[in-house]
Design an enzyme around this catalytic site. Structure first.
Site, PDB file in Angstrom:
ATOM      1  NE  ARG A   1      25.437  13.124  38.316  1.00 45.70           N
ATOM      2  CZ  ARG A   1      25.982  12.383  37.377  1.00 45.70           C
ATOM      3  NH1 ARG A   1      26.486  11.219  37.694  1.00 45.70           N
ATOM      4  NH2 ARG A   1      26.031  12.794  36.134  1.00 45.70           N
ATOM      5  CB  THR A   2      29.130  11.716  46.909  1.00 49.67           C
ATOM      6  OG1 THR A   2      30.488  11.900  46.501  1.00 49.67           O
ATOM      7  CG2 THR A   2      28.601  10.400  46.359  1.00 49.67           C
TER       8      THR A   2
END
Length: 531
Positions: A374-375
Site C-alpha cells: 500500500r506504499t
C-alpha cells in the site's frame, strides 16, 4: 566483693557495645521495605493462581521460590493468574510468590547483536552472559502520529519479484502469508541477508518454532555473516505459552532501542499464527469468554498494539525506523480465516506465497495477483519504479491470456508472441535462495526481458541467462549501474544503452550454453527450501 559487681559490670559492657552496634547498623543504611508475598493455590497449563498479592499490577513480574519468573496477567478480587516464563516442575500449591515491583522487561543494547536470547534477555547460545546496556519494559506505547514521517525510503529485499512488484519501505508493516512449506521464512531470511551493506539492524523473532528450524536459520545467518547485525529472540514450541506470548513484544523493544538512536531496524515475526494460538490457549485456561474460532475477543488488539509500534520517525525524533515483517500461516489457501484477515487489515500490504506456484517450481512462489504494497512506488528507486509499472500490468495481462489459451485451439501471432514473452518474464522472476540482487541487476534483467532482449533465448535457459547478465552487467555498463543503485533517474539514451548491453550479454550467454533438454529444469532454478 566480686559477686556484687556482676550486674554493674554487665551494664557497663552493654553501654560500650550498644553505641558500636548502632553505628554499625547506621553504616549499613538498609531501609526497611514492605514486600507483598502471595501463596500459590493452583498450578497447571503454564499458569499459576496466586492469592495474597492485592497491590500487584498488570504484567508485573512475579518471582516464585526457586527463581522461577512469571507475569501477572489476569487480576481478580483475591487472587491473580500468573503466566509462567519457565518450567514449573518444582512449583506446587503452597509455594511463595513475591511481586518484583517492576513490569516485565528485557535486555536491550548493542551487546545483543549476534546473540540468541529469550524474551527476558537470557542467553540461549553458548557465549556466556549478555552484557546488555539496560533493561526496558516489553510493552511500550506506539509513536504518536505527529512523531511519524512518511514511508519513502526503500527497504531492499534483493528479491526481484518483491522489490519490483511488492516494494517495501522502511517503517512499513508488510505481511508474509501462505500455507505451510511454501517458503515464507526463506523470503524473510533473504531480506535479512540483503541488509549487509544497507546499515539496517535486524531482529529475528521465532515463536513456537521447532528447535531444529530455529537452529537452521541461525546457522544460515552465521554462515552469511548476517548474525553480526542481527539479534535472535526465540521461544520454541517446547517453551511455556507465556514465554511465547511475551516474545514478539520483547523483540520489538530490542529494535526500538536502536530506533531511538536514529538507526533503521527490521523485525521478522516468525510466526504470529503460533503467537495467536498460544494466547488462545492461555485465555481458555483462564476461562476468558471464547469468540470466533475460540479466540478471545481482544485477539485483534493483541497484534494491533504490537505492529503499531512499527513506524518511521521524523528527523526531530532521530529519523530511525522499525520495519515489521510478520509471518502467518494459512490453511488450504484460506485468506478469509480469522487471523489472516486480522493481520491483513492491520498491515500495509501482504506478500502471498502460493502452494501451487511452489509445486510448479516457480520460486519464490509469490502470487502477484494476491500480493500488494500500500506504499506503492514511493518506496522504489527511480529506475526500478520506471520498470515496475509496465511490468505489473503486462504480467497480469499475460496470466489472463495464458488462462484463456488453455481453451483455445488456434491463437493469432500477436497473442502467441505475448504469451511467449510472458513466460520468459515469469522465468526471469525466478530466483534462488540466498542470492540477493542489487537494484541495477534487477532493473537490467526486468527491463531486458520486457523489451525482447530474451526473446531468442530458450525458456529453459532464461534463468541461467539472467544470472550471466547480472554477473557481467557492471563490466558492460558500470556507470549506468552505479546511477541506478544511487537512485538516479535514467534518460532515454541511458535506457537504450542499457537495453543494448543486456541484448549483447544475453546473446553471448545463449551462444555459450548447450542446447536445453526438454523436461529438465535449468540449474539456476533450484528449488528454494520450504519454510
Amino acid at each position: 566483693m566480686t559477686g556484687d559487681r556482676g550486674p554493674t559490670a554487665l551494664l557497663e559492657l552493654v553501654g560500650l557495645i550498644g553505641p558500636a552496634t548502632r553505628s554499625a547498623l547506621d553504616a549499613i543504611g538498609a531501609p526497611l521495605r514492605a514486600s507483598e508475598v502471595g501463596i500459590v493455590t493452583q498450578v497447571g497449563g503454564g499458569i499459576a493462581r496466586v492469592r495474597g498479592l492485592p497491590g500487584i499490577r498488570y504484567e508485573e513480574l512475579v518471582i516464585f521460590d526457586g527463581g522461577l519468573q512469571g507475569i501477572a496477567f489476569n487480576l481478580e478480587p483475591g487472587d491473580a493468574s500468573v503466566l509462567l516464563l519457565g518450567e514449573a516442575a518444582s512449583l506446587r500449591a503452597g509455594s511463595l510468590a513475591h511481586a518484583a515491583g517492576r513490569i516485565a522487561d528485557t535486555a536491550v543494547g548493542e551487546a545483543l547483536l549476534g546473540r540468541v536470547v529469550d524474551a527476558l534477555g537470557r542467553p540461549l547460545d553458548d557465549r556466556g552472559p549478555v552484557g546488555a546496556v539496560e533493561r526496558r519494559p516489553v510493552e511500550a506505547d506506539a509513536p504518536r502520529i505527529i512523531d511519524r514521517a512518511p514511508v519513502v525510503v526503500p527497504l531492499a529485499t534483493g528479491i526481484k519479484v518483491v522489490d519490483a512488484l511488492v516494494p517495501i519501505g522502511r517503517g512499513q508493516r508488510e505481511l508474509i502469508l501462505g500455507d505451510r512449506q511454501t517458503g515464507k521464512t526463506a523470503v524473510a531470511v533473504d531480506t535479512i541477508l540483503n541488509q549487509r551493506e544497507s546499515g539496517v539492524l535486524c531482529v529475528y523473532c521465532a515463536i513456537g518454532q521447532r528447535g531444529t528450524a530455529v537452529a537452521r536459520v541461525v546457522q544460515t545467518l552465521r554462515q552469511a555473516g548476517a548474525l553480526d547485525y542481527t539479534a535472535v529472540v526465540v521461544a520454541s514450541g517446547e517453551d511455556p505459552p507465556g514465554l511465547q506470548y511475551l516474545t514478539p513484544y520483547a523483540a520489538t523493544t530490542i529494535a526500538e532501542y536502536f530506533v531511538e538512536r536514529g538507526r533503521d531496524t527490521l523485525v521478522v515475526y516468525d510466526d504470529l499464527t503460533r503467537h495467536a494460538r498460544a494466547y488462545r490457549e492461555l485465555s481458555l485456561l483462564m476461562r476468558r469468554p471464547p469468540g470466533r474460532e475460540a479466540y478471545p475477543g481482544d485477539i485483534f488488539y493483541l497484534h494491533a498494539r504490537l505492529l503499531e509500534r512499527a513506524s518511521r520517525l521524523r528527523t526531530e525524533r532521530g529519523g530511525g525506523s522499525l520495519t515489521a515483517l510478520p509471518i502467518i500461516e494459512t490453511q488450504a489457501q484460506d485468506l478469509s480465516a480469522y487471523i489472516p484477515t486480522n493481520l491483513i487489515s492491520i498491515t500495509d500490504g501482504q506478500i502471498y506465497l502460493s502452494p501451487e506456484l511452489f509445486n510448479r517450481g516457480l520460486l519464490p512462489a509469490v502470487e502477484v495477483g494476491r500480493s500488494v504494497s500500500r506504499t506503492g512506488g514511493r518506496t522504489q528507486l527511480a529506475a526500478l519504479r520506471a520498470v515496475a509499472g509496465p511490468l505489473r500490468l503486462a504480467y497480469a495481462q499475460f496470466e489472463e491470456l495464458e488462462s484463456f489459451a488453455r481453451f483455445a485451439t488456434r491463437l493469432d501471432d500477436a497473442t502467441r508472441s505475448a504469451i511467449d514473452r510472458g513466460r520468459r518474464v515469469r522465468e526471469a522472476l525466478k530466483q534462488g535462495e540466498q542470492s540477493p540482487l542489487a537494484p541495477a541487476e534487477q532493473v537490467a534483467v526486468l527491463y531486458g526481458v520486457t523489451h525482447g532482449a530474451f526473446d531468442e533465448v530458450e525458456i529453459e535457459r532464461v534463468v541461467d541467462t539472467c544470472a550471466d547478465v547480472c554477473a557481467h552487467l557492471r563490466d558492460a555498463c558500470g556507470e549506468i549501474a552505479a546511477r541506478i543503485d544511487a537512485g538516479q533517474a535514467l534518460a532515454a539514451a541511458d535506457w537504450e544503452a542499457l537495453l543494448d548491453a543486456v541484448r549483447r550479454l544475453a546473446t553471448r550467454a545463449r551462444d555459450r550454453q548447450p542446447p536445453a533438454v526438454a523436461g529438465l529444469a535449468a540449474p539456476g532454478a533450484a528449488r528454494r527450501p520450504a519454510a
